[in-house]
Design an enzyme around this catalytic site. Structure first.
Site, PDB file in Angstrom:
ATOM      1  N   ASP A 456      -0.200   1.462 -11.417  1.00  0.00           N
ATOM      2  CA  ASP A 456      -1.364   0.946 -10.708  1.00  0.00           C
ATOM      3  C   ASP A 456      -2.293   2.128 -10.419  1.00  0.00           C
ATOM      4  O   ASP A 456      -1.873   3.289 -10.496  1.00  0.00           O
ATOM      5  CB  ASP A 456      -0.902   0.276  -9.409  1.00  0.00           C
ATOM      6  CG  ASP A 456      -2.062  -0.236  -8.587  1.00  0.00           C
ATOM      7  OD1 ASP A 456      -2.960  -0.865  -9.169  1.00  0.00           O
ATOM      8  OD2 ASP A 456      -2.078   0.011  -7.370  1.00  0.00           O
ATOM      9  N   ASP A 758       1.431   1.313  -5.311  1.00  0.00           N
ATOM     10  CA  ASP A 758       1.671   1.752  -3.941  1.00  0.00           C
ATOM     11  C   ASP A 758       2.203   0.589  -3.133  1.00  0.00           C
ATOM     12  O   ASP A 758       2.119  -0.560  -3.516  1.00  0.00           O
ATOM     13  CB  ASP A 758       0.401   2.334  -3.306  1.00  0.00           C
ATOM     14  CG  ASP A 758      -0.526   1.296  -2.720  1.00  0.00           C
ATOM     15  OD1 ASP A 758      -0.538   0.179  -3.263  1.00  0.00           O
ATOM     16  OD2 ASP A 758      -1.216   1.597  -1.746  1.00  0.00           O
ATOM     17  N   ASP A 762      -0.898  -3.402  -3.552  1.00  0.00           N
ATOM     18  CA  ASP A 762      -0.496  -4.155  -4.730  1.00  0.00           C
ATOM     19  C   ASP A 762       0.900  -4.723  -4.634  1.00  0.00           C
ATOM     20  O   ASP A 762       1.336  -5.444  -5.508  1.00  0.00           O
ATOM     21  CB  ASP A 762      -0.585  -3.244  -5.961  1.00  0.00           C
ATOM     22  CG  ASP A 762      -0.838  -4.020  -7.236  1.00  0.00           C
ATOM     23  OD1 ASP A 762      -1.536  -5.046  -7.158  1.00  0.00           O
ATOM     24  OD2 ASP A 762      -0.334  -3.625  -8.293  1.00  0.00           O
TER      25      ASP A 762
END
Length: 787
Positions: A456, A758, A762
């Site tokens: 991400d 994290d 997310d």
């Protein structure tokens, strides 16, 4: 050997393995010297069965409770109910009007009748001597009395076993027991034949060897158990947001008490049993408690929240009523903790290796005993003394037997699976020191063989410390990266635009501006929300004053699928106004008007829309995260029961948020690439922002491909076979897109994929996609890891 291990011990997965697979490999471990030691860190399948039975019982109990409550409510409306409940004297003396058992029966049993008798949520709060708005009084004596009456929010844990327990377990080793018998016989025969102390030398030597093995084994196992105890404590360090004495603060989940007011948002685990005070669009996933996957709607009519469940959508304030072992989750956790964690695939295969080596060792031990004994028996046969055995002959045979048993002791690597478990635990501990929270022991093992990392962006590759640095309001771009620029912006904008902008920011948010105990303003919320609220305050906004002007009638929280958040405000004149905030191009596409330089609402033509989209792209090329704010006046007759409209909004502003890349990320990506590990970025952000950050990190190369989630979804299987190996950046991706990409990499291209994100923004999306998190870039944010 590899094919044998794969066939017989390869059915176990990193998590969620079938019970049949777990039982099968244990049956194959036929040569086990010490089952207590070999299977110490494996799942207790019988306890797991008990846990499943509890879940099933919970599901039935809740289903019946809901039906009974619905039926009861049909009769009790309009009736004056009388309570037969008597407050215990010790509860009265402590200053409360309801006991822990009564509270437990209300929430656990979903007992609406009892709740109404006690005055609803407000009545329960009054009886708990707390305020639904300001929370608990934190006076030390008051907190102590509350703790004495209602208990603490901790689950019963198994006691730490003493060193002597491990000594006893080490003595359970079958081969050591056999050697102990040999030592005893050797001592008896030796002392009888040669007297003390000469005849005891051999026997005492065997005893000394046994004690050495036992104490070395016990010391190793004891230290290992302490490591796991520390590790377990680290994994359970969970912070929750509560309101106490009118101040929002973060406290440990263990410090929660009945009467606390807890703020919950998407992805949070409900930390204790409680009642819904207020909130919007709250959906609770109770599968962990009941096994039922269908989410439950929680609101004023169904206000019951159960510990251990998860917020799937929406947000709320919750009044804690029951904590610790009084909750159903506490009882379930006690059983689950006894059930243990799944063994990892490597542990299982090493058990297979230990079994094979054990069988080989046993074979050679038997051969050795036969060869050694054959010489003595052959000699006695030739001498005609086969039926005449002396003490020396018996000692010689006993020595041969002891040698054979010693071969088994040395050959069977009983501690091999334990050694791997310990090394995984050390890896887990080390990663936790690097702010990487590992939820599954198998994740450390899986990462060692990862060939692809899907990362991400926000909070993993970037610092997650965000600030608004650019805005586009009334069609003009302005820098707002300093207080002077922000105040200048405020003076340049028409008054009605500033008013609408502040109304949008302060109402359409999952964050909050509070006064902390030092009397200073504190912004609570995600880094994105914090950045926007900070910007609003820098242009002179007052959070509480602006919130007081209108009433929030409905909220549609942000999630990674819709990529926008909407709120419906009830105005002072009785009308409604909707505000929308989210991914810039998505919200802008929902607009058909915008606010021009004079502050007037003007139709959004193609030229202006193209200009605004160009501004969004310009911000994104500067590696800024962009959000669009919009509003819509609702028509007369609009009902809050209706869905908020998808189109017809007026664009207020576009903001560009700076989120710097973490130090050392580019070097980490280069190290991964040199080691043959491919790094891909999978994010929900704008594609141009994602590409700019990916280039800065060294992820996107000249021959790499950047693609958006909607385009990825439309590709055929044949196209995906060509595209997937080239994809280095996927933007505007949904949880399903992430899942599909990982699935193709794993199944089609035989990649071992570590997926990282994290633990703040997310995490719900990753949970929804059922993919884990695994990447070792150290930073200030806590990241969760699975396999």
């Amino acid at each position: 050997m590899e094919s044998y291990l794969e066939e017989n011990f390869g059915g176990v997965k990193g998590k969620n393995s079938s019970e049949e697979a777990l039982r099968r490999w244990r049956k194959l471990c036929s040569v086990v010297k010490n089952p207590k030691r070999r299977f110490r860190f494996t799942a207790n399948l019988d306890k797991r069965g008990e846990a499943q039975a509890i879940k099933h019982a919970n599901h039935e109990k809740l289903r019946v409770a809901v039906l009974v409550s619905k039926a009861a409510l049909q009769f009790i409306h309009g009736l004056k109910l009388r309570s037969e409940y008597v407050v215990p004297e010790e509860v009265k003396a402590a200053g409360f009007q309801i006991c822990a058992d009564e509270l437990g029966s209300i929430v656990e049993g979903h007992d609406s009748k009892k709740l109404i008798i006690h005055g609803g949520v407000a009545g329960i709060a009054a009886k708990l001597a707390t305020s639904p708005t300001d929370g608990l009084d934190t006076a030390e004596d008051s907190m102590q009395r509350r703790q004495d009456i209602y208990g603490i929010n901790k689950f019963t844990e198994s006691e730490t076993r003493s060193f002597w327990v491990f000594v006893w377990e080490a003595l359970q080793d079958t081969t050591l027991i056999i050697l102990a018998i040999c030592a005893f016989v050797s001592l008896v025969v030796g002392i009888t034949m040669e007297g003390w102390p000469k005849g005891a030398h051999d026997g005492l030597g065997i005893v000394a060897s046994i004690l050495l093995v036992v104490f070395v084994t016990a010391t190793s196992d004891y230290r290992q158990s302490l490591q796991f105890k520390d590790l377990d404590k680290e994994k359970r360090k969970i912070q929750v947001q509560v309101t106490r004495k009118g101040f929002r603060q973060r406290i440990s989940i263990y410090d929660l008490l009945p009467g606390d007011v807890v703020n919950l948002a998407i992805g949070d685990q409900v930390p204790a049993d409680g009642l819904f005070i207020s909130g919007f669009s709250l959906l609770i996933n109770e599968s962990s408690l009941t096994g039922e996957s269908e989410p439950v709607v929680v609101n004023e009519e169904n206000p019951f929240l159960l510990s251990g469940t998860k917020v799937q959508d929406g947000s709320c304030k919750m009044l804690v009523t029951t904590v610790g072992m009084r909750t159903q989750w506490g009882k379930l956790m006690a059983t689950l903790s006894e059930g243990g964690d799944d063994e990892t695939p490597l542990q299982v295969k090493l058990n297979g290796v230990a079994t094979i080596i054990g069988q080989i060792g046993l074979f050679f031990a038997v051969i050795t005993f036969i060869v050694l004994s054959q010489g003595l028996i052959s000699k006695k046969y030739h001498d005609g003394l086969l039926l005449s055995w002396s003490g020396d002959d018996a000692l010689a045979m006993l020595e041969h037997f002891a040698i054979a048993v010693t071969i088994v002791v040395v050959a069977v690597p009983e501690g091999l699976p334990l050694a791997v478990t310990l090394s995984l635990a050390f890896a887990m501990k080390k990663m936790m020191n690097d702010k990487a929270l590992v939820r599954n022991l198998a994740a450390c093992e899986t990462m060692g063989s990862a060939t692809t990392i899907c990362s991400d962006k926000t909070g993993t590759l970037t610092t997650n410390h965000m600030t608004v640095v650019k805005t586009c309001i009334c069609g003009n771009i302005r820098e707002v990266n300093s207080p002077q620029n922000a105040s200048k912006l405020c003076s340049e904008l028409p008054e009605n635009v500033v008013r609408t902008l502040l109304e949008s920011i302060f109402n359409n948010t999952g964050g909050e501006v509070v006064i902390n105990q030092d009397g200073k303003h504190q912004i609570l919320g995600t880094p994105t929300e914090t950045a926007i609220l900070e910007f609003a305050m820098s242009i002179g906004g007052n959070f509480k004053a602006k919130r007081a002007e209108t009433k929030i009638a409905k909220v549609e929280p942000f999630n990674s699928t819709k990529k926008r958040m909407c709120v419906l405000l009830e105005l002072a004149d009785g009308g409604y106004r909707a505000h929308c905030k989210g991914a810039s191009e998505i919200v802008l596409a929902a607009c058909d008007k915008f606010i021009d330089e004079t502050g007037a609402v003007t139709p959004l033509d193609k030229a202006t829309a193209g200009k605004l989209n160009g501004i969004i792209d310009g911000f994104a090329h500067e590696a800024l995260r962009t959000l669009c704010l919009a509003y819509r006046e609702m028509e007369e007759g609009f009902s809050i029961e209706e869905q908020l409209p998808q189109q017809g909004y007026t664009c207020i502003a576009i903001v560009g948020i700076k989120d710097p890349v973490r130090p050392g990320v580019r070097e980490s990506v280069a190290i991964c690439r040199s080691a043959g590990v491919t790094v891909r970025m999978v994010t929900g952000d704008n594609i141009n922002t994602a590409k700019a950050i990916a280039r800065e990190c060294g992820i996107l190369t000249e021959d790499g491909l950047a693609i958006e989630g909607p385009d990825f979804r439309e590709k055929t299987l044949e196209e995906l076979l060509v595209l997937v190996p080239k994809i280095q950046v996927m933007a505007r991706s949904s949880p399903l897109d992430k899942h599909t990409l990982v699935k193709h990499l794993r199944t089609t291209f035989n990649e071992v994929v570590a997926v990282t994100g994290d633990g703040t923004n997310d995490a719900p999306a990753l949970h929804e996609a059922d993919i884990g998190l695994a990447m070792g870039i150290a930073g200030t944010e806590v990241r969760m890891l699975d396999h």
